[in-house]
Design a protein around this motif. Structure first.
Motif: not given
Length: 409
Positions: A41-44, A119-125, A127-132, A137-141
């Motif tokens: 797993v590289r990210g989630c 909700q999608i913005k919050e989910a990626i935010r 995940a980014r905060e947790l270094n996940c 994934l960053e570009v996709l979201f």
């Protein structure tokens, strides 16, 4: 494309099933950290809302399977076959397309709803905060969110705000319930609770909101609404015409036994609306005389009108263009290091040739000039090559790079 997702939503499962796979904010954080530690797993990113749970993963092709990953955070041992039909697995471009359309509200139960983008913005935010997250994934979201915003601006699904709250109230009004002058209790003062209170208030209802006392100070509620402490809700319920609950708590806010005791001696007909997942209200309260209970699945989206169909087509046109942009980025992303390497080699060649001109300078001056030349040359060559990347097909760009890489500086 090493991107995939596994999810469950309103189109495949009712609220009884969905609530077993919902996550609070804290649970979602822990879940992403667990997933991110798994081999391959590289990210989630984990998205959990009242209508869906979706896990997006960037992973190696030979990594752990998606059902296995899901089992790490929400075990369903012995029930695999029972739950298998409820889940949808999407991979590669199918997963990407799903997220783009989801961000634009095209996959929502309430078509074109506004909340999913937040909700999608919050989910990626988170995940980014947790270094996940990883670059993919960053570009996709980021691009999916941008596409969703453009659809909201250029092809809005409907006039006014669209949400589960508005859909619920529109449905009960069609059944003869008029909000004006009615006493309403809203349990929950979060995002959904505030929206519900404001909507009922604007419709002329007399709204009371439950609040909990926090150490951080006074809890704000929508203007024009009354407040009671959450613990006093059963005392207030018998005098209300409508009780709406929309919390993010995993605990029930209304139970049959306590409600039955609170309503003893009262014969008022009441509507209970439960917009939470997991559900806030015990479903057995519907057995009580005078009680009508609706959960979030009771409010089906109405058939698309002709105007909405036209807007849907416009949204699809925007989304497909944005998808093509993401696909182009993905196909060319491996060229970026090679482009920069060619640019670096060209910069070194320019500096070597200019050395004859700068040879008469002092060493410190020569080093400074050389560094400036190298930086400028790198930028110029990069600019030209990235322009080629934007104009050429991947195969043509690859051929250009191969030729440039064979040049011996």
């Amino acid at each position: 494309m090493n991107i995939c997702m596994i999810g469950i939503d309103h189109s495949t499962a009712g609220v009884k099933i969905r609530e077993q796979f919902s996550f609070t904010a804290l649970q979602a954080e822990r879940a992403m950290q667990i997933i991110n530690r798994q081999p391959g797993v590289r990210g989630c990113v984990l998205l959990s809302t009242c209508n869906r749970m979706e896990l997006y993963v960037s992973m190696d092709p030979c990594g752990i399977s998606l059902p296995e990953l899901l089992g790490k955070i929400r075990p369903f041992t012995g029930q695999e076959q029972e739950f298998k039909s409820y889940f949808k697995i999407r991979t590669s471009l199918e997963a990407v397309r799903h997220l783009f359309y989801l961000a634009a509200g095209q996959k929502s139960k309430i078509f074109g709803e506004d909340q999913i983008l937040t909700q999608i913005k919050e989910a990626i935010r988170k995940a980014r905060e947790l270094n996940c997250t990883d670059t993919l994934l960053e570009v996709l979201f980021r691009q999916a969110i941008t596409a969703g915003k453009e659809v909201k601006t250029k092809a809005p699904a409907a006039h006014g705000n669209v949400s589960a709250v508005h859909s619920a109230l529109a449905a009960i009004e069609k059944k003869g319930f008029e909000c004006k002058g009615k006493k309403c209790l809203v349990i929950g003062n979060g995002q959904m609770g505030k929206l519900a209170a404001e909507t009922l208030r604007d419709a002329g209802a007399l709204v009371t909101v439950t609040v909990r006392q926090y150490r951080s100070g006074i809890v704000e509620i929508p203007k024009g609404c009354d407040r009671i402490h959450y613990g006093e809700r059963y005392e207030h319920v018998p005098f209300c015409d409508l009780i709406l609950s929309a919390t993010v708590s995993p605990n029930l806010t209304i139970r049959k036994e306590q409600l039955m005791q609170a309503r003893e001696g009262h014969c008022r007909k009441q509507i209970f609306i439960d917009l939470a997942v997991p559900r806030d209200m015990e479903e057995e309260i519907a057995q009580l005389e005078g009680v009508t209970l609706y959960d979030i699945d009771a409010f089906q989206n109405e058939a698309l009108r002709e105007e909405l169909c036209a807007r849907k087509a416009a949204a699809e046109q925007i989304l497909e263009l944005k998808l093509a942009e993401f696909k182009d980025w993905y196909e060319c992303r491996d060229f970026i290091p090679r482009i920069r390497q060619v640019g670096g080699q060209a910069a070194e060649e320019i500096c070597w040739r200019m050395g004859r001109v700068t040879g008469g300078l002092q060493q410190s001056q020569q080093e400074q000039v050389t560094e400036l030349l190298k930086e400028s040359a790198q930028k110029v060559v990069d600019k030209m090559l990235f322009a080629l990347r934007d104009e050429l097909e991947p195969e043509e760009l690859l051929r250009c790079l191969e030729i440039l890489e064979r040049i011996r500086y």
